[in-house]
Scaffold this motif. Structure first.
Motif, mmCIF file in Angstrom:
data_model
loop_
_atom_site.group_PDB
_atom_site.id
_atom_site.type_symbol
_atom_site.label_atom_id
_atom_site.label_comp_id
_atom_site.label_asym_id
_atom_site.label_seq_id
_atom_site.Cartn_x
_atom_site.Cartn_y
_atom_site.Cartn_z
ATOM 1 N N UNK A 1 36.115 44.743 27.924
ATOM 2 C CA UNK A 1 36.847 44.734 29.194
ATOM 3 C C UNK A 1 36.941 46.170 29.711
ATOM 4 N N UNK A 2 36.352 46.472 30.863
ATOM 5 C CA UNK A 2 36.304 47.861 31.336
ATOM 6 C C UNK A 2 37.650 48.432 31.751
ATOM 7 N N UNK A 3 38.661 47.586 31.899
ATOM 8 C CA UNK A 3 39.991 48.054 32.291
ATOM 9 C C UNK A 3 40.856 48.449 31.102
ATOM 10 N N UNK A 4 40.273 48.442 29.888
ATOM 11 C CA UNK A 4 41.023 48.823 28.690
ATOM 12 C C UNK A 4 40.531 50.167 28.172
ATOM 13 N N UNK A 5 41.456 51.073 27.929
ATOM 14 C CA UNK A 5 41.179 52.391 27.365
ATOM 15 C C UNK A 5 41.844 52.467 25.991
ATOM 16 N N UNK A 6 41.586 53.544 25.262
ATOM 17 C CA UNK A 6 42.025 53.581 23.865
ATOM 18 C C UNK A 6 42.497 54.976 23.469
ATOM 19 N N UNK B 1 34.540 54.748 19.080
ATOM 20 C CA UNK B 1 33.669 55.519 19.976
ATOM 21 C C UNK B 1 32.485 54.676 20.423
ATOM 22 N N UNK B 2 31.867 53.945 19.503
ATOM 23 C CA UNK B 2 30.717 53.117 19.840
ATOM 24 C C UNK B 2 31.089 52.016 20.831
ATOM 25 N N UNK B 3 32.287 51.460 20.697
ATOM 26 C CA UNK B 3 32.684 50.326 21.539
ATOM 27 C C UNK B 3 33.233 50.763 22.896
ATOM 28 N N UNK B 4 34.120 51.743 22.901
ATOM 29 C CA UNK B 4 34.755 52.154 24.154
ATOM 30 C C UNK B 4 33.947 53.193 24.915
ATOM 31 N N UNK B 5 33.028 53.885 24.226
ATOM 32 C CA UNK B 5 32.370 55.000 24.870
ATOM 33 C C UNK B 5 33.299 56.197 24.904
ATOM 34 N N UNK C 1 42.415 41.384 35.231
ATOM 35 C CA UNK C 1 41.296 42.330 35.326
ATOM 36 C C UNK C 1 41.585 43.561 36.183
ATOM 37 N N UNK C 2 42.625 43.506 37.015
ATOM 38 C CA UNK C 2 42.958 44.653 37.865
ATOM 39 C C UNK C 2 43.989 45.577 37.229
ATOM 40 N N UNK C 3 44.542 45.163 36.097
ATOM 41 C CA UNK C 3 45.540 45.977 35.405
ATOM 42 C C UNK C 3 44.842 46.922 34.441
ATOM 43 N N UNK C 4 45.276 48.185 34.398
ATOM 44 C CA UNK C 4 44.718 49.123 33.422
ATOM 45 C C UNK C 4 45.598 49.134 32.176
ATOM 46 N N UNK C 5 44.947 49.018 31.024
ATOM 47 C CA UNK C 5 45.615 48.959 29.736
ATOM 48 C C UNK C 5 45.180 50.143 28.873
ATOM 49 N N UNK C 6 46.107 50.633 28.054
ATOM 50 C CA UNK C 6 45.800 51.653 27.058
ATOM 51 C C UNK C 6 46.160 51.091 25.683
ATOM 52 N N UNK C 7 45.176 51.008 24.801
ATOM 53 C CA UNK C 7 45.411 50.529 23.443
ATOM 54 C C UNK C 7 45.947 51.690 22.606
#
Length: 276
Positions: free
Chosen positions: A187-192, A219-223, A155-161
């Protein structure tokens, strides 16, 4: 600052770059920053994130050499073997190379569906967290379950999809991918990254509306604050121009405010990768 958060550079070698198949003959040649510089200026892009295309430590040195010569490279997503017992030593060394912002493994090439939650790999992800590096996820459907496990365990790791998980745009299949995106985005630590979309469609016959349901769902899911733009140049050239890659996403951003657009086209990437 306007950022293209996903570009590749290489000096083409048939053995090293065997992933570039005959079907992809168009990109079986060298691609360097000089080849994209004017196009970036024409499209008001101020800088790029260079992402590994070869799984070797040599790749990191190559991208660092390019970055020292071309200021348009604002950050690097490199490669280390996260399963190595010496991964912390390698990451310690790269602390001296501040342009390396994170790392990626070509998970999509791994047949093991559980690759991302094998113990050795998870130890590597924990090391990235310790040293403050990002991690780019490049996956296929067989990796959905282990991706969710990996993200939940860190949960402390930042991820980019990357490439919005390469949905089956060509067939317009949707449900399996959409369900995964819904779970992952929780999961708030995942970006896209909205990147690499044209090459998941029919290269010769895609239309803008072929991408609508996929982009709308992301867009709807990640904001809007966890989304960034990436072209996936030069791979994107297989299915269209650099401008086409921009147009595919531009067409779907009508309800973004000026601040949200500034975030998508650069500020979100600056924040995620800690660019300057």
């Amino acid at each position: 600052m306007r950022i293209d958060a996903h570009q590749h550079f290489w000096l083409y070698e048939p053995v090293k770059d065997a992933w570039i198949s005959e079907e992809m003959a168009l990109i079986q040649r060298n691609f360097l920053p000089n080849d994209i510089g004017q196009t970036l200026k024409d499209n008001q892009i101020d800088g790029v994130v260079a992402v590994q295309a070869d799984q070797s430590l040599r790749e990191n040195e190559f991208l660092l050499e390019l970055a020292s010569a071309y200021k348009l490279i604002k950050g690097i997503v490199g490669w280390v073997d996260l399963r190595s017992e010496s991964v912390e030593e390698q990451l310690e060394k790269y602390q001296q190379a501040p342009l390396i912002k994170g790392f990626r493994h070509v998970i999509e090439g791994e047949e093991d569906p559980d690759f991302l939650h094998r113990d050795a790999f998870l130890r590597g992800i924990a090391a990235l967290t310790k040293y403050g590096y990002t991690y780019d996820l490049l996956i296929r459907p067989r990796h959905y379950a282990s991706t969710l496990h990996c993200v939940a365990a860190n949960p402390e790791q930042v991820f980019m999809l990357d490439h919005i998980a390469k949905p089956p745009i060509k067939s317009q299949a949707f449900d399996e991918w959409a369900s995964f995106i819904t779970e992952l985005a929780a999961f708030p630590n995942v970006h896209c990254k909205l990147s690499g979309l044209a090459t998941e469609a029919d290269w010769k016959h895609w239309k803008l509306d072929h991408f609508t349901q996929y982009i709308d769902h992301v867009v709807a899911c990640f904001g809007k604050e966890r989304l960034v733009f990436g072209s996936d140049w030069p791979v994107c050239l297989l299915a269209g121009s650099y401008e086409d890659s921009m147009r595919i996403v531009q067409d779907k951003l009508q309800d973004f405010t000026a601040d949200e657009l500034a975030g998508f086209w650069g500020n979100n990437a600056v924040k995620f990768y800690k660019l300057s």
